[in-house]
Design a protein around this motif. Structure first.
Motif, PDB file in Angstrom:
ATOM      1  N   VAL A  40       0.858  -1.181   0.000  1.00 22.99           N
ATOM      2  CA  VAL A  40       0.000   0.000   0.000  1.00 22.99           C
ATOM      3  C   VAL A  40       0.895   1.233   0.000  1.00 22.99           C
ATOM      4  CG1 VAL A  40      -1.816   1.294   1.190  1.00 22.99           C
ATOM      5  CG2 VAL A  40      -1.784  -1.222   1.303  1.00 22.99           C
ATOM      6  N   LYS A  41       0.708   2.092  -0.999  1.00 24.37           N
ATOM      7  CA  LYS A  41       1.433   3.363  -1.047  1.00 24.37           C
ATOM      8  C   LYS A  41       0.608   4.390  -0.299  1.00 24.37           C
ATOM      9  CE  LYS A  41       4.613   6.312  -2.131  1.00 24.37           C
ATOM     10  NZ  LYS A  41       5.775   6.406  -1.216  1.00 24.37           N
ATOM     11  N   HIS A  42       1.133   4.852   0.829  1.00 26.42           N
ATOM     12  CA  HIS A  42       0.357   5.664   1.768  1.00 26.42           C
ATOM     13  C   HIS A  42       0.490   7.160   1.498  1.00 26.42           C
ATOM     14  CE1 HIS A  42      -1.333   2.598   4.343  1.00 26.42           C
ATOM     15  NE2 HIS A  42      -0.178   1.959   4.318  1.00 26.42           N
ATOM     16  N   GLU A  43      -0.257   7.616   0.482  1.00 23.82           N
ATOM     17  CA  GLU A  43      -0.278   9.050   0.208  1.00 23.82           C
ATOM     18  C   GLU A  43      -1.181   9.815   1.175  1.00 23.82           C
ATOM     19  OE1 GLU A  43       1.737  10.840  -2.548  1.00 23.82           O
ATOM     20  OE2 GLU A  43       2.571   9.216  -1.345  1.00 23.82           O
ATOM     21  N   ASN A  44      -1.825   9.100   2.074  1.00 19.83           N
ATOM     22  CA  ASN A  44      -2.512   9.746   3.189  1.00 19.83           C
ATOM     23  C   ASN A  44      -1.523  10.362   4.175  1.00 19.83           C
ATOM     24  OD1 ASN A  44      -2.002   6.831   3.595  1.00 19.83           O
ATOM     25  ND2 ASN A  44      -2.792   7.155   5.656  1.00 19.83           N
ATOM     26  N   ALA A  45      -0.235  10.107   3.989  1.00 21.68           N
ATOM     27  CA  ALA A  45       0.792  10.601   4.922  1.00 21.68           C
ATOM     28  C   ALA A  45       1.464  11.886   4.462  1.00 21.68           C
ATOM     29  CB  ALA A  45       1.846   9.516   5.144  1.00 21.68           C
ATOM     30  N   THR A  46       0.929  12.570   3.463  1.00 22.03           N
ATOM     31  CA  THR A  46       1.486  13.866   3.044  1.00 22.03           C
ATOM     32  C   THR A  46       0.936  14.983   3.934  1.00 22.03           C
ATOM     33  OG1 THR A  46      -0.234  14.585   1.501  1.00 22.03           O
ATOM     34  CG2 THR A  46       1.395  12.992   0.666  1.00 22.03           C
ATOM     35  N   PRO A  47       1.479  16.188   3.842  1.00 17.47           N
ATOM     36  CA  PRO A  47       0.994  17.282   4.690  1.00 17.47           C
ATOM     37  C   PRO A  47      -0.467  17.671   4.462  1.00 17.47           C
ATOM     38  CG  PRO A  47       3.169  17.811   3.843  1.00 17.47           C
ATOM     39  CD  PRO A  47       2.716  16.573   3.133  1.00 17.47           C
ATOM     40  N   THR A  48      -1.034  17.349   3.286  1.00 13.64           N
ATOM     41  CA  THR A  48      -2.443  17.626   3.048  1.00 13.64           C
ATOM     42  C   THR A  48      -3.293  16.368   3.096  1.00 13.64           C
ATOM     43  OG1 THR A  48      -2.272  17.395   0.634  1.00 13.64           O
ATOM     44  CG2 THR A  48      -1.867  19.595   1.558  1.00 13.64           C
ATOM     45  N   GLY A  49      -2.686  15.236   3.403  1.00 11.56           N
ATOM     46  CA  GLY A  49      -3.423  13.991   3.480  1.00 11.56           C
ATOM     47  C   GLY A  49      -3.749  13.375   2.143  1.00 11.56           C
ATOM     48  N   ALA A  50      -3.078  13.810   1.069  1.00 11.39           N
ATOM     49  CA  ALA A  50      -3.357  13.251  -0.254  1.00 11.39           C
ATOM     50  C   ALA A  50      -2.193  13.510  -1.190  1.00 11.39           C
ATOM     51  CB  ALA A  50      -4.643  13.841  -0.832  1.00 11.39           C
ATOM     52  N   LEU A 267      -9.400  -2.001   4.369  1.00 10.50           N
ATOM     53  CA  LEU A 267      -8.193  -1.238   4.690  1.00 10.50           C
ATOM     54  C   LEU A 267      -8.141  -0.864   6.167  1.00 10.50           C
ATOM     55  CD1 LEU A 267      -7.747   1.107   1.602  1.00 10.50           C
ATOM     56  CD2 LEU A 267      -6.070  -0.542   2.457  1.00 10.50           C
ATOM     57  N   LEU A 268      -9.261  -0.429   6.702  1.00 16.00           N
ATOM     58  CA  LEU A 268      -9.285  -0.070   8.122  1.00 16.00           C
ATOM     59  C   LEU A 268      -8.982  -1.279   9.000  1.00 16.00           C
ATOM     60  CD1 LEU A 268     -12.368   2.295   8.008  1.00 16.00           C
ATOM     61  CD2 LEU A 268     -10.130   2.916   8.918  1.00 16.00           C
ATOM     62  N   ARG A 269      -9.528  -2.422   8.625  1.00 11.99           N
ATOM     63  CA  ARG A 269      -9.339  -3.620   9.443  1.00 11.99           C
ATOM     64  C   ARG A 269      -7.929  -4.185   9.339  1.00 11.99           C
ATOM     65  NH1 ARG A 269     -12.970  -6.398   7.181  1.00 11.99           N
ATOM     66  NH2 ARG A 269     -11.721  -7.898   5.978  1.00 11.99           N
ATOM     67  N   THR A 270      -7.324  -4.115   8.152  1.00 12.57           N
ATOM     68  CA  THR A 270      -6.041  -4.792   7.928  1.00 12.57           C
ATOM     69  C   THR A 270      -4.830  -3.878   8.070  1.00 12.57           C
ATOM     70  OG1 THR A 270      -6.186  -4.439   5.532  1.00 12.57           O
ATOM     71  CG2 THR A 270      -7.111  -6.497   6.409  1.00 12.57           C
ATOM     72  N   THR A 271      -5.045  -2.569   7.996  1.00  4.81           N
ATOM     73  CA  THR A 271      -3.909  -1.632   8.094  1.00  4.81           C
ATOM     74  C   THR A 271      -4.079  -0.590   9.192  1.00  4.81           C
ATOM     75  OG1 THR A 271      -4.719   0.111   6.599  1.00  4.81           O
ATOM     76  CG2 THR A 271      -3.706  -1.825   5.574  1.00  4.81           C
ATOM     77  N   HIS A 272      -5.299  -0.423   9.670  1.00  6.81           N
ATOM     78  CA  HIS A 272      -5.614   0.625  10.647  1.00  6.81           C
ATOM     79  C   HIS A 272      -5.221   2.015  10.151  1.00  6.81           C
ATOM     80  CE1 HIS A 272      -5.566  -2.644  14.008  1.00  6.81           C
ATOM     81  NE2 HIS A 272      -6.704  -2.637  13.338  1.00  6.81           N
ATOM     82  N   GLN A 273      -5.264   2.175   8.836  1.00  5.96           N
ATOM     83  CA  GLN A 273      -5.040   3.469   8.202  1.00  5.96           C
ATOM     84  C   GLN A 273      -6.367   3.957   7.621  1.00  5.96           C
ATOM     85  OE1 GLN A 273      -1.722   5.083   7.725  1.00  5.96           O
ATOM     86  NE2 GLN A 273      -1.427   3.682   9.431  1.00  5.96           N
ATOM     87  N   LEU A 274      -6.674   5.240   7.813  1.00  7.07           N
ATOM     88  CA  LEU A 274      -7.954   5.777   7.344  1.00  7.07           C
ATOM     89  C   LEU A 274      -7.860   6.168   5.876  1.00  7.07           C
ATOM     90  CD1 LEU A 274     -10.828   6.831   7.813  1.00  7.07           C
ATOM     91  CD2 LEU A 274      -9.802   9.025   8.496  1.00  7.07           C
ATOM     92  N   SER A 303      -4.574   6.892  -2.214  1.00  9.37           N
ATOM     93  CA  SER A 303      -4.261   8.240  -2.702  1.00  9.37           C
ATOM     94  C   SER A 303      -4.504   9.330  -1.683  1.00  9.37           C
ATOM     95  CB  SER A 303      -5.062   8.532  -3.972  1.00  9.37           C
ATOM     96  OG  SER A 303      -6.446   8.359  -3.728  1.00  9.37           O
ATOM     97  N   GLY A 304      -5.297   9.037  -0.639  1.00 13.36           N
ATOM     98  CA  GLY A 304      -5.530  10.047   0.374  1.00 13.36           C
ATOM     99  C   GLY A 304      -6.294   9.482   1.553  1.00 13.36           C
ATOM    100  N   GLY A 305      -6.365  10.281   2.605  1.00  5.47           N
ATOM    101  CA  GLY A 305      -7.065   9.882   3.823  1.00  5.47           C
ATOM    102  C   GLY A 305      -8.037  10.929   4.323  1.00  5.47           C
ATOM    103  N   ASN A 306      -8.473  11.818   3.420  1.00  2.02           N
ATOM    104  CA  ASN A 306      -9.350  12.919   3.821  1.00  2.02           C
ATOM    105  C   ASN A 306     -10.816  12.477   3.765  1.00  2.02           C
ATOM    106  OD1 ASN A 306      -7.199  14.732   4.226  1.00  2.02           O
ATOM    107  ND2 ASN A 306      -7.072  15.100   2.029  1.00  2.02           N
ATOM    108  N   CYS A 307     -11.212  11.733   4.776  1.00  2.15           N
ATOM    109  CA  CYS A 307     -12.547  11.144   4.825  1.00  2.15           C
ATOM    110  C   CYS A 307     -13.417  11.908   5.817  1.00  2.15           C
ATOM    111  CB  CYS A 307     -12.452   9.676   5.236  1.00  2.15           C
ATOM    112  SG  CYS A 307     -14.044   8.826   5.228  1.00  2.15           S
ATOM    113  N   LEU A 312     -17.405   8.156   7.058  1.00  5.55           N
ATOM    114  CA  LEU A 312     -16.754   7.117   7.855  1.00  5.55           C
ATOM    115  C   LEU A 312     -17.774   6.387   8.724  1.00  5.55           C
ATOM    116  CD1 LEU A 312     -14.222   5.658   8.822  1.00  5.55           C
ATOM    117  CD2 LEU A 312     -13.890   7.509  10.480  1.00  5.55           C
ATOM    118  N   GLY A 313     -18.676   7.142   9.351  1.00  4.12           N
ATOM    119  CA  GLY A 313     -19.678   6.524  10.200  1.00  4.12           C
ATOM    120  C   GLY A 313     -20.571   5.572   9.421  1.00  4.12           C
TER     121      GLY A 313
END
Length: 323
Positions: A40-50, A267-274, A303-307, A312-313
């Motif tokens: 998984v390439k985690h582009e959710n980890a950039t300063p803007t989350g994408a 993804l949430l269950r297997t990586t705990h990344q949003l 590509s991003g984590g801006n959810c 999410l709910g």
């Protein structure tokens, strides 16, 4: 859209002034779920989350160096492109005006404003916002930034270089496709490195314009793009992007809304990344054809984590959001 090693090196240097390489991780539980080694390439980890911020930084850097008369930028977005330009513009001392469609995500609107953008609300969807933004250039005295441009492509291509350098040989990479900069960046780096990795684009069945265009070999537009996966809500693809995707991608998959929601849960269950919805749709594409990838080495671009919290709910409740 090809670029040289020198251009990719220069883009990487620009990006590195602002943040380090993002992680790429082969999560064991995700691999077990798929039956393959899955990076998984985690582009959710950039300063803007994408991932988009990479392109914005490269675009703003060139504008500052080569077009010093530019006072700022105007563009349109559903969120991540606007955050990218706002982040990059503030650091370059440039004004940024972003047009968003009516009913756009309040969270993403707030994030763009937090990075310094001025917002204009116009249109029923991204395409109408985009057309309005491109017409504001003279009125505002700002440079209109399109959704697809060589500087944006080589900027976001820096994540592909990180992935290929760190993960080793990959059989297939699944990439979400909105306006095309991400997948074209991955194709460009794959070709530059002389790899034979398959690149697979993934879109929503409710926004199938790029999949239809790929099948036709030319731009096909749709009257609507009614998907909760806002990062891929494209109904009028860019011709240059379509040409590159047709040339360099193996296929473009269209997946259901339910499949994307399920990929978010996986993804949430297997990586705990949003993941944001478009950050999970690449995995939905992989899961739709997992039988052909059993035992192989593959990657998906988160590509991003801006959810938004309401999305999410709904997803965590086992349901599928509506647009």
């Amino acid at each position: 859209m090809s670029f040289t090693h020198a251009e990719l090196d220069a883009a990487t240097e620009v990006v590195r002034r602002h943040f380090p390489a993002t992680p790429q991780i082969a999560w064991p539980l995700l691999g077990e779920h798929v039956g393959a080694t899955v990076w998984v390439k985690h582009e959710n980890a950039t300063p803007t989350g994408a991932f988009k911020v990479r392109g914005g930084l490269v675009y703003a850097d060139r504008a500052s160096r080569e077009r010093p008369a530019v006072q700022g930028f105007v563009s349109a977005t559903r969120g991540n492109h606007g955050q990218s330009l706002a982040y990059a513009g503030r650091r370059a001392g440039l004004r940024v005006v972003i047009v968003v469609p009516e009913g756009n995500s309040p969270d993403k609107n707030a994030a763009m404003q937090g990075f310094g953008a001025q917002l204009v609300v116009h249109g029923r969807d991204y395409q109408e916002a985009r057309e309005h933004a491109m017409g504001l250039e003279d009125e505002l005295g700002l440079e209109a930034v399109p959704p697809f441009h060589p500087d944006l492509v080589v900027g976001v291509a820096t994540y592909a270089r990180e992935l290929f350098d760190a993960a080793g040989p990959l059989d297939t990479v699944y990439v979400p496709v909105g306006m095309g900069s991400g997948i074209c960046g991955v194709i460009g780096v794959r070709d530059l490195l002389g790899l034979d990795t398959e690149i697979v684009g993934v879109v929503s069945e409710q926004a199938p314009a790029t999949a239809l265009s790929f099948a036709a070999g030319e731009v096909v537009t749709t009257p609507a793009a009614a998907t909760f996966v806002d990062g891929v809500a494209c109904r009028a693809p860019v011709p240059d992007a379509v040409a590159e995707i047709v040339r360099g991608a193996a296929r473009v998959l269209a997946v259901s809304e339910d499949a994307t929601a399920e990929a978010m849960r996986v993804l949430l269950r297997t990586t705990h990344q949003l993941p944001e919805p478009s950050g999970a749709i690449a995995l939905a594409g992989l899961l739709s054809e997992r039988d052909r990838q059993v035992g192989r080495r593959v990657a998906v671009v988160q590509s991003g984590g801006n959810c938004d919290a309401d999305i999410l709910g709904t997803v965590l409740a086992g349901q599928t959001p509506t647009p």
